[in-house]
Design an enzyme around this catalytic site. Structure first.
Site, PDB file in Angstrom:
ATOM      1  N   VAL A  60      32.846  20.158  30.369  1.00  0.00           N
ATOM      2  CA  VAL A  60      33.811  19.711  29.364  1.00  0.00           C
ATOM      3  C   VAL A  60      33.125  19.551  28.020  1.00  0.00           C
ATOM      4  CG1 VAL A  60      33.403  17.273  29.925  1.00  0.00           C
ATOM      5  CG2 VAL A  60      35.542  17.925  28.830  1.00  0.00           C
ATOM      6  N   ASN A  88      29.705   7.804  28.031  1.00  0.00           N
ATOM      7  CA  ASN A  88      28.303   7.861  27.674  1.00  0.00           C
ATOM      8  C   ASN A  88      27.959   9.035  26.752  1.00  0.00           C
ATOM      9  OD1 ASN A  88      25.261   7.517  28.137  1.00  0.00           O
ATOM     10  ND2 ASN A  88      25.635   9.524  29.083  1.00  0.00           N
ATOM     11  N   SER A 140      25.717   1.550  20.637  1.00  0.00           N
ATOM     12  CA  SER A 140      24.376   1.530  20.070  1.00  0.00           C
ATOM     13  C   SER A 140      24.283   0.410  19.048  1.00  0.00           C
ATOM     14  CB  SER A 140      24.049   2.859  19.385  1.00  0.00           C
ATOM     15  OG  SER A 140      22.830   2.758  18.678  1.00  0.00           O
ATOM     16  N   TYR A 153      25.611   9.686  13.764  1.00  0.00           N
ATOM     17  CA  TYR A 153      25.566   8.981  15.043  1.00  0.00           C
ATOM     18  C   TYR A 153      25.905   7.506  14.874  1.00  0.00           C
ATOM     19  CZ  TYR A 153      23.582   6.998  19.337  1.00  0.00           C
ATOM     20  OH  TYR A 153      23.392   6.312  20.507  1.00  0.00           O
ATOM     21  N   SER A 156      29.554   6.780  13.869  1.00  0.00           N
ATOM     22  CA  SER A 156      30.490   6.969  14.971  1.00  0.00           C
ATOM     23  C   SER A 156      30.337   5.860  16.020  1.00  0.00           C
ATOM     24  CB  SER A 156      30.298   8.344  15.614  1.00  0.00           C
ATOM     25  OG  SER A 156      29.002   8.490  16.155  1.00  0.00           O
ATOM     26  N   LYS A 157      29.114   5.402  16.242  1.00  0.00           N
ATOM     27  CA  LYS A 157      28.921   4.316  17.200  1.00  0.00           C
ATOM     28  C   LYS A 157      29.492   3.004  16.680  1.00  0.00           C
ATOM     29  CE  LYS A 157      26.947   6.209  20.780  1.00  0.00           C
ATOM     30  NZ  LYS A 157      27.594   6.191  22.117  1.00  0.00           N
ATOM     31  N   ILE A 186      15.965   4.553  24.113  1.00  0.00           N
ATOM     32  CA  ILE A 186      15.700   5.045  25.463  1.00  0.00           C
ATOM     33  C   ILE A 186      14.887   6.326  25.369  1.00  0.00           C
ATOM     34  CG2 ILE A 186      16.698   5.738  27.663  1.00  0.00           C
ATOM     35  CD1 ILE A 186      17.313   2.844  26.817  1.00  0.00           C
TER      36      ILE A 186
END
Length: 282
Positions: A60, A88, A140, A153, A156-157, A186
């Site tokens: 997807v 996720n 995040s 990023y 959007s988080k 991570i």
């Protein structure tokens, strides 16, 4: 009588081809859940599936709404229900803020926010019929710090956190649990989509950074996060931080002088490593 609370639970994980998603899929599978894994890279999903007990593999693109709806439909068609949705998947784009393109922002928001919203809304229809369900949004804390060169990023988080906290309030007492998980830094083998050439995950970091920055950026493994996600399903919470260092970093981010000192040092480190100047397009 099987006392395993995860036995037969149907769990869908997006962004499962690598990193946190892949580790979580293995952990949920080992705990006895029925796991659906979804991502763009089917070859990676197929390889992951060889280490699991007959997962449902779904290719997807989370930036395409119709594909997201079809994803949920496939889970329902295969298992007959959906108990846990782990949002996720994330598009991570690295670029200087003054050079970020509209397409970069659109891709980040379509994947990281709209994809998660659509998946949540589609799952909700079935969770309501079941009388229960659990949405876990992997956010995040980076948006609180303002991580340099990660504008698409972190923006959007920030939006995903706003969505998560809004539905937590609206759906309280409904039987649909909503959790927010902040993983922090991570360490994985995945590289972001970079406009600065090849960048390693630690390109914002240096060995002589201050103690607070080291606490905030101390890396954890995907397996560490996976164990926490299993516990989060067993004992749902509103917000979970990856570790104490991430929690402290999030708190410090509310102190503007500390936040700017840490983030600007990260920016300086990155510019030195990549040999770029401020306002390089001028």
């Amino acid at each position: 009588m099987n006392s395993n609370p995860l036995n037969e639970k149907v769990i869908l994980i997006t962004g499962a081809s690598s990193g946190i998603g892949a580790a979580a899929a293995l952990a949920f599978d080992a705990a006895g859940a029925k796991v659906a894994v979804a991502a763009r890279r089917k070859d990676k999903l197929d390889e992951l599936a060889t280490r699991m007990h007959q997962p449902l593999v779904i290719q997807v693109d989370l930036s395409i709404g119709t594909e997201v709806k079809e994803m949920i439909g496939k889970v329902i068609a295969h298992y007959g229900r959906i108990d846990v949705l782990v949002n996720n998947a994330a598009a991570i784009i690295v670029a200087q803020s003054e050079m970020v393109k509209s397409d970069d922002m659109l891709l980040a928001f379509q994947t990281n926010v709209l994809g998660a919203i659509t998946a949540t809304q589609e799952s909700l229809r079935f969770m309501q019929k079941q009388g229960a369900g659990h949405i876990i949004n992997v956010g995040s804390p980076g948006f609180m710090m303002g991580i340099p060169f990660y504008a698409p990023y972190v923006c959007s988080k920030a939006a995903l956190s706003a969505w998560t906290r809004t539905i937590q309030a609206e759906w309280a007492g409904s039987g649909i649990r909503v959790s927010e998980y902040f993983p922090g830094y991570i360490k994985t083998d995945s590289r972001p989509d970079s406009r600065l050439g090849i960048v390693e995950q630690d390109f914002l970091m240096t060995a002589d950074q201050n103690f607070i920055a080291k606490m905030f950026t101390k890396p954890k493994t995907p397996e560490h996060v996976a164990r926490q996600l299993v516990r989060l399903i067993l004992k749902p919470q509103t917000l979970v931080y990856c570790d104490f260092g991430v929690k402290i970093g999030a708190y410090i981010s509310n102190i503007s002088s500390f936040r700017l000192a840490i983030a600007s040092q990260m920016a300086k480190t990155a510019r030195e490593k990549k040999n770029i100047s401020i306002f390089a397009n001028q």
